[in-house]
Each structure stands twice: as C-alpha cells, then as structure tokens.
Design a protein around this motif. Structure first.
Motif, PDB file in Angstrom:
ATOM      1  N   LEU A 139       0.868  -1.732  -0.352  1.00  0.00           N
ATOM      2  CA  LEU A 139       0.219  -0.013  -0.395  1.00  0.00           C
ATOM      3  C   LEU A 139       0.763   1.784   0.080  1.00  0.00           C
ATOM      4  O   LEU A 139       0.716   2.590  -0.856  1.00  0.00           O
ATOM      5  N   LEU A 140       1.813   1.114   1.226  1.00  0.00           N
ATOM      6  CA  LEU A 140       2.722   2.703   1.085  1.00  0.00           C
ATOM      7  C   LEU A 140       3.721   2.455  -0.556  1.00  0.00           C
ATOM      8  O   LEU A 140       3.401   4.117  -1.030  1.00  0.00           O
ATOM      9  N   HIS A 141       3.565   1.637  -0.683  1.00  0.00           N
ATOM     10  CA  HIS A 141       4.914   1.786  -2.635  1.00  0.00           C
ATOM     11  C   HIS A 141       3.713   2.143  -2.593  1.00  0.00           C
ATOM     12  O   HIS A 141       4.802   3.387  -3.903  1.00  0.00           O
ATOM     13  N   HIS A 142       2.494   1.644  -3.196  1.00  0.00           N
ATOM     14  CA  HIS A 142       1.705   2.287  -4.401  1.00  0.00           C
ATOM     15  C   HIS A 142       1.680   3.873  -4.403  1.00  0.00           C
ATOM     16  O   HIS A 142       1.508   4.825  -5.114  1.00  0.00           O
ATOM     17  N   HIS A 143       1.278   4.294  -3.258  1.00  0.00           N
ATOM     18  CA  HIS A 143       0.796   5.663  -2.966  1.00  0.00           C
ATOM     19  C   HIS A 143       2.445   6.447  -3.132  1.00  0.00           C
ATOM     20  O   HIS A 143       2.427   7.743  -3.642  1.00  0.00           O
ATOM     21  N   ASP A 144       3.714   5.824  -2.836  1.00  0.00           N
ATOM     22  CA  ASP A 144       4.541   5.867  -2.974  1.00  0.00           C
ATOM     23  C   ASP A 144       4.861   6.507  -4.523  1.00  0.00           C
ATOM     24  O   ASP A 144       5.786   7.509  -4.718  1.00  0.00           O
ATOM     25  N   ALA A 145       4.949   5.574  -5.659  1.00  0.00           N
ATOM     26  CA  ALA A 145       4.899   5.426  -6.471  1.00  0.00           C
ATOM     27  C   ALA A 145       4.138   7.012  -7.703  1.00  0.00           C
ATOM     28  O   ALA A 145       4.384   6.635  -8.389  1.00  0.00           O
ATOM     29  N   VAL A 146       2.649   6.285  -7.201  1.00  0.00           N
ATOM     30  CA  VAL A 146       1.972   7.390  -7.621  1.00  0.00           C
ATOM     31  C   VAL A 146       2.438   8.276  -7.729  1.00  0.00           C
ATOM     32  O   VAL A 146       1.961   9.411  -8.665  1.00  0.00           O
ATOM     33  N   ILE A 147       2.543   8.814  -6.426  1.00  0.00           N
ATOM     34  CA  ILE A 147       3.074  10.477  -6.173  1.00  0.00           C
ATOM     35  C   ILE A 147       3.802  10.702  -6.947  1.00  0.00           C
ATOM     36  O   ILE A 147       4.764  11.852  -7.369  1.00  0.00           O
ATOM     37  N   GLY A 148       5.156  10.102  -6.707  1.00  0.00           N
ATOM     38  CA  GLY A 148       6.219  10.192  -7.503  1.00  0.00           C
ATOM     39  C   GLY A 148       5.822  10.345  -9.041  1.00  0.00           C
ATOM     40  O   GLY A 148       6.651  11.304  -9.422  1.00  0.00           O
ATOM     41  N   LEU A 184       4.106  11.326 -10.729  1.00  0.00           N
ATOM     42  CA  LEU A 184       3.287  13.028 -10.676  1.00  0.00           C
ATOM     43  C   LEU A 184       4.602  14.016 -10.430  1.00  0.00           C
ATOM     44  O   LEU A 184       4.035  15.298 -11.389  1.00  0.00           O
ATOM     45  N   ARG A 185       5.069  14.229  -9.233  1.00  0.00           N
ATOM     46  CA  ARG A 185       5.916  14.772  -8.599  1.00  0.00           C
ATOM     47  C   ARG A 185       6.639  15.456 -10.354  1.00  0.00           C
ATOM     48  O   ARG A 185       7.536  15.811 -10.567  1.00  0.00           O
ATOM     49  N   ASP A 186       7.099  13.702 -10.534  1.00  0.00           N
ATOM     50  CA  ASP A 186       8.296  13.573 -11.787  1.00  0.00           C
ATOM     51  C   ASP A 186       8.002  14.341 -13.157  1.00  0.00           C
ATOM     52  O   ASP A 186       8.428  14.843 -14.162  1.00  0.00           O
ATOM     53  N   ALA A 187       6.582  14.705 -13.304  1.00  0.00           N
ATOM     54  CA  ALA A 187       5.785  14.943 -14.565  1.00  0.00           C
ATOM     55  C   ALA A 187       6.318  16.261 -14.148  1.00  0.00           C
ATOM     56  O   ALA A 187       4.931  17.518 -14.545  1.00  0.00           O
ATOM     57  N   GLY A 188       6.145  17.141 -13.279  1.00  0.00           N
ATOM     58  CA  GLY A 188       6.086  18.557 -13.000  1.00  0.00           C
ATOM     59  C   GLY A 188       5.255  19.097 -11.871  1.00  0.00           C
ATOM     60  O   GLY A 188       4.221  19.809 -11.326  1.00  0.00           O
ATOM     61  N   PHE A 189       3.983  18.071 -11.476  1.00  0.00           N
ATOM     62  CA  PHE A 189       3.147  18.286 -10.471  1.00  0.00           C
ATOM     63  C   PHE A 189       3.773  18.934  -8.805  1.00  0.00           C
ATOM     64  O   PHE A 189       4.169  18.395  -8.739  1.00  0.00           O
ATOM     65  N   PRO A 190       3.084  19.944  -8.519  1.00  0.00           N
ATOM     66  CA  PRO A 190       3.942  20.624  -7.870  1.00  0.00           C
ATOM     67  C   PRO A 190       3.024  19.471  -6.652  1.00  0.00           C
ATOM     68  O   PRO A 190       1.710  19.156  -6.550  1.00  0.00           O
ATOM     69  N   VAL A 191       4.005  19.723  -5.257  1.00  0.00           N
ATOM     70  CA  VAL A 191       3.085  18.581  -4.249  1.00  0.00           C
ATOM     71  C   VAL A 191       1.240  18.674  -4.407  1.00  0.00           C
ATOM     72  O   VAL A 191       1.061  17.949  -3.921  1.00  0.00           O
ATOM     73  N   ARG A 192       0.675  20.050  -3.837  1.00  0.00           N
ATOM     74  CA  ARG A 192      -0.701  20.538  -3.642  1.00  0.00           C
ATOM     75  C   ARG A 192      -1.075  19.559  -4.726  1.00  0.00           C
ATOM     76  O   ARG A 192      -2.476  19.162  -4.794  1.00  0.00           O
ATOM     77  N   LEU A 193      -0.870  19.516  -5.985  1.00  0.00           N
ATOM     78  CA  LEU A 193      -1.570  19.571  -7.342  1.00  0.00           C
ATOM     79  C   LEU A 193      -1.509  18.331  -7.502  1.00  0.00           C
ATOM     80  O   LEU A 193      -2.567  17.142  -7.531  1.00  0.00           O
ATOM     81  N   ALA A 194       0.054  17.053  -6.835  1.00  0.00           N
ATOM     82  CA  ALA A 194       0.439  15.690  -7.078  1.00  0.00           C
ATOM     83  C   ALA A 194      -1.274  15.214  -5.748  1.00  0.00           C
ATOM     84  O   ALA A 194      -1.690  14.322  -6.849  1.00  0.00           O
ATOM     85  N   ALA A 195      -1.281  16.141  -4.418  1.00  0.00           N
ATOM     86  CA  ALA A 195      -2.154  15.432  -3.410  1.00  0.00           C
ATOM     87  C   ALA A 195      -3.708  15.587  -4.673  1.00  0.00           C
ATOM     88  O   ALA A 195      -4.220  14.505  -3.626  1.00  0.00           O
ATOM     89  N   HIS A 196      -3.992  16.412  -4.917  1.00  0.00           N
ATOM     90  CA  HIS A 196      -5.869  16.324  -5.173  1.00  0.00           C
ATOM     91  C   HIS A 196      -5.193  15.511  -6.337  1.00  0.00           C
ATOM     92  O   HIS A 196      -6.576  15.382  -6.912  1.00  0.00           O
ATOM     93  N   ALA A 197      -4.693  15.610  -7.091  1.00  0.00           N
ATOM     94  CA  ALA A 197      -5.068  14.507  -8.694  1.00  0.00           C
ATOM     95  C   ALA A 197      -4.910  13.021  -7.718  1.00  0.00           C
ATOM     96  O   ALA A 197      -5.856  12.986  -8.535  1.00  0.00           O
ATOM     97  N   TYR A 198      -4.433  12.773  -7.492  1.00  0.00           N
ATOM     98  CA  TYR A 198      -4.177  11.992  -6.572  1.00  0.00           C
ATOM     99  C   TYR A 198      -5.420  11.300  -5.938  1.00  0.00           C
ATOM    100  O   TYR A 198      -6.651  10.039  -6.148  1.00  0.00           O
ATOM    101  N   SER A 199      -5.748  12.501  -4.713  1.00  0.00           N
ATOM    102  CA  SER A 199      -7.104  12.416  -4.295  1.00  0.00           C
ATOM    103  C   SER A 199      -8.892  12.058  -4.967  1.00  0.00           C
ATOM    104  O   SER A 199      -9.604  11.668  -5.763  1.00  0.00           O
ATOM    105  N   VAL A 200      -8.774  12.970  -6.464  1.00  0.00           N
ATOM    106  CA  VAL A 200      -9.636  13.014  -7.460  1.00  0.00           C
ATOM    107  C   VAL A 200     -10.210  11.842  -8.119  1.00  0.00           C
ATOM    108  O   VAL A 200     -10.438  11.431  -8.708  1.00  0.00           O
ATOM    109  N   LEU A 201      -8.821  11.466  -8.630  1.00  0.00           N
ATOM    110  CA  LEU A 201      -8.068   9.952  -9.441  1.00  0.00           C
ATOM    111  C   LEU A 201      -9.288   8.785  -8.747  1.00  0.00           C
ATOM    112  O   LEU A 201      -9.987   8.179  -9.238  1.00  0.00           O
ATOM    113  N   ASP A 202      -8.694   8.992  -8.033  1.00  0.00           N
ATOM    114  CA  ASP A 202      -9.495   7.414  -6.370  1.00  0.00           C
ATOM    115  C   ASP A 202     -10.781   7.725  -6.920  1.00  0.00           C
ATOM    116  O   ASP A 202     -11.189   6.906  -6.844  1.00  0.00           O
TER     117      ASP A 202
END
Length: 219
Positions: A110-119, A121-139
């Motif tokens: 579970l933790l690795h999955h979350h970390d990989a998804v956030i990673g 988005l972050r590698d693609a240039g998403f700021p931390v806050r937008l990455a969090a929003h993106a993860y939340s809305v997608l799920d």
C-alpha cells in the motif's frame, strides 16, 4: 494422503481473499479463515495478531494487484493505466472498496503504491499540492465509478434499453431524462462501462490544464 501445506501468512491471506470474495468483508473472521485454510482459528495467531492485522494484509493484497506507474510512462498514460487496473481489481473484489484507504497500519505494498503514484506525478512537474489533489480526485472517480457499476439495477442478461423501457417514464413528467435515455440508450448498444474512459479523460484533461497553468505561473 498428501500432507497439508504448511500454514503461512500468505496462505492465510489468500484464504481470507477467498472468504471475502464469497461472502463480503463481513464474512471474514479468524474462525472463517481458519476453516477455509483447514486449521483452527488459534493457529492463525502464530502468523497474525488478529483480525485487524488480517484486514491490513487484505488491503495490502489488493494494492499489490493494482498496476504501478512505470518510470518510462508519461504521467497521463501512467494514471490511465493505473485507473483501469484499479477498476478491474475492485470490480473483481468489491470488498476492497471499503478497505483500501481505511487502515491505520498500512502495509508495504500500500505504501509503495502511494509513493510510486505521487512520485510519477511529481516527476511530471506536479507541485506537491496539485499531486495530492490529482491522486484524490482520480481515486474518488475510480472508486465511485466501480461502486455505481457494481450496483446497477439491471437484472442478469438485461440491457440498458430493456431496463429503460421497463421504467415506462412519461416524457411530459421527465422530459430531460427521457430525452437522454432515448438518445443514449435506444438501439441496445449502450453500456454503462463505456462511460469510464470518457469520464477519466475529463478528469485527466482538467489535471493537465491545471498543470499547464502552474507551469505558466512558475515560468
């Protein structure tokens, strides 16, 4: 007679999956899983501290089945692939819907999955806050879609047109609903499952627009 396989944590978790697939999460107990694996419930406590740890392990099992983003994938492709995989896993194992984000002691998958998804988005240039929003809305989109998909009121073998005709809605009472049902469903080719990709594109389009806006501001 062949010897019974040794009791292991993995065997217990797989047995719990079988119990949950058959009877839902409410059917999972140390006793029911023990029966499934062919052991006394007390034997399970040598491998798990109790039901809560078993539920933690079930959540981890489900996350381990959802495809992770690959480092070589563009973020949009990665999020689409992950969303489709999550939908497939949750549709096949509906008990996981209420379990995935509910655990106070998440496991490594579970933790690795979350970390990989956030990673991703972050590698693609998403700021931390937008990455969090993106993860939340997608799920939220995937989980909500699967919940709806699992609870559609059609009978086995009944298509959407047959269901709509059975409602016998009067156009004078529900003009917009009848209009939509007539245009979308008539002909017998409508399948609610087809809505998934369209809705996912709407979400991804919105995120792409927000990402571009962020880049313009930063630039």
């Amino acid at each position: 007679m062949s010897a019974r396989p040794a009791l292991t944590r993995d065997r217990i978790v797989e047995a719990a999956v079988t119990v949950a697939d058959r009877g839902g999460l409410g059917a999972v107990s140390m006793r029911s899983v023990g029966r499934e694996v062919g052991a006394e419930a007390m034997s399970l406590y040598h491998h798990l501290r109790g039901k809560e740890e078993l539920l933690d392990a079930l959540a981890d099992w489900a996350f381990s089945r959802i495809r992770l983003p690959r480092p070589d994938q563009p973020w949009r492709v990665a999020m689409r692939t992950r969303a489709a995989s999550a939908r497939a896993v949750l549709f096949a194992h509906p008990w996981a819907l209420g379990l995935l984000e509910s655990r106070r002691h998440p496991g490594p998958a579970l933790l690795h999955h979350h970390d990989a998804v956030i990673g991703c988005l972050r590698d693609a240039g998403f700021p931390v806050r937008l990455a969090a929003h993106a993860y939340s809305v997608l799920d939220a989109y995937v989980y909500g879609f699967v919940l709806t998909e699992l609870n559609l009121p059609m009978e086995a073998g009944e298509d959407a047109q047959e269901f709509a005709e059975g409602l016998a809605l009067a156009a004078e009472d529900y003009p917009h609903l009848v209009e939509m049902m007539t245009e979308q469903i008539s002909g017998g080719t409508y399948d609610y499952a087809d809505e998934f990709d369209y809705g996912l594109d709407l979400v991804l389009d919105g995120l792409e627009e927000r990402l571009s806006a962020t880049a313009r501001v930063d630039g």
